[in-house]
Design a protein around this motif. Structure first.
Motif, short mmCIF file in Angstrom:
data_model
loop_
_atom_site.label_atom_id
_atom_site.label_comp_id
_atom_site.label_asym_id
_atom_site.label_seq_id
_atom_site.Cartn_x
_atom_site.Cartn_y
_atom_site.Cartn_z
N SER A 278 -1.84 -5.53 -5.16
CA SER A 278 -1.08 -6.77 -5.37
C SER A 278 -0.63 -6.88 -6.82
CB SER A 278 -1.93 -7.99 -5.04
OG SER A 278 -2.32 -7.99 -3.69
N SER B 228 -1.16 -9.70 3.46
CA SER B 228 -2.46 -9.83 2.82
C SER B 228 -3.03 -8.43 2.59
CB SER B 228 -3.43 -10.65 3.67
OG SER B 228 -3.80 -9.94 4.83
N GLU B 229 -3.95 -8.31 1.64
CA GLU B 229 -4.49 -6.98 1.31
C GLU B 229 -5.26 -6.36 2.47
OE1 GLU B 229 -6.31 -6.05 -2.35
OE2 GLU B 229 -4.98 -7.33 -3.52
N ASP B 230 -5.83 -7.19 3.34
CA ASP B 230 -6.63 -6.65 4.46
C ASP B 230 -5.88 -6.64 5.79
OD1 ASP B 230 -6.59 -9.38 4.75
OD2 ASP B 230 -8.76 -9.60 4.98
N GLU B 231 -4.56 -6.84 5.73
CA GLU B 231 -3.76 -6.83 6.96
C GLU B 231 -3.84 -5.45 7.63
OE1 GLU B 231 0.89 -7.44 8.39
OE2 GLU B 231 0.31 -8.00 6.36
N ILE B 232 -4.00 -5.46 8.93
CA ILE B 232 -4.07 -4.24 9.72
C ILE B 232 -2.64 -3.78 10.03
CG2 ILE B 232 -4.88 -3.21 11.89
CD1 ILE B 232 -7.15 -4.12 10.07
N THR C 228 -7.40 -3.67 -7.28
CA THR C 228 -7.18 -2.66 -6.23
C THR C 228 -5.84 -1.94 -6.43
OG1 THR C 228 -6.08 -4.21 -4.73
CG2 THR C 228 -8.49 -3.99 -4.53
N ARG D 5 0.86 -1.19 0.00
CA ARG D 5 0.00 0.00 0.00
C ARG D 5 0.89 1.23 0.00
NH1 ARG D 5 -4.86 -0.98 4.01
NH2 ARG D 5 -5.35 1.14 3.37
#
Length: 158
Positions: free
Chosen positions: A61, A121-125, A58, A6
């Motif tokens: 990745s 991962s794309e949704d990792e915090i 998105t 990101r």
């Protein structure tokens, strides 16, 4: 070989006080086709060749393959690169469990500062430092391959 990353604009230079490393990077592109880019990079005293694929929907990745090459070979390959190059200082800043790579650009891209964080991962915090601004993940004009062709100094809207 899938990179999940990101990307954000940086709103202050506060990252510099917590930087663990600072390295000059010069790079050019042998191919800037959106389907695949081929980058030649000199990072400090090392050379690298990198192939990147097209990003997913998105833009977070995409395929990435990188190999260290001889410094002299990298210097020679930069001579045959497409017009336009990137010159930047990369700061590595640990924030929580992640390392942000903050690129301060020079030359035709002077004034642009971008932070990237690699994720599993794309949704990792992840913890967002106060100097992190607007997210620009997947916006192609912020890709280095595009900055080499349409530099920040030529943007009408910044």
């Amino acid at each position: 070989m899938i990179e999940i990353e990101r990307k954000f604009l940086v709103v202050s230079e506060d990252y510099k006080t917590n930087a663990n490393t600072k390295t000059r990077i010069v790079q050019g592109f042998l191919n800037t086709n959106p389907e695949r880019t081929v980058r030649i990079r000199i990072k400090g005293d090392k050379g690298f060749i990198t192939v990147k694929g097209k990003g997913n929907k998105t833009g977070v990745s995409r395929f990435e393959w990188e190999k260290e090459i001889d410094l002299t070979e990298a210097e020679q390959l930069l001579k045959i690169a497409e017009p336009g190059s990137i010159d930047k200082i990369r700061y590595e800043v640990k924030v929580g469990n992640h390392v942000f790579e903050v690129d301060e650009f020079f030359g035709d891209n002077k004034g642009l500062i971008i932070a990237e964080v690699e994720l599993s991962s794309e949704d990792e915090i992840f913890k967002k430092p106060e100097w992190l601004g607007q997210e620009v993940s997947g916006i192609t004009k912020y890709y280095n391959s595009q900055l080499s062709k349409v530099p920040f100094k030529n943007w009408v809207e910044k």
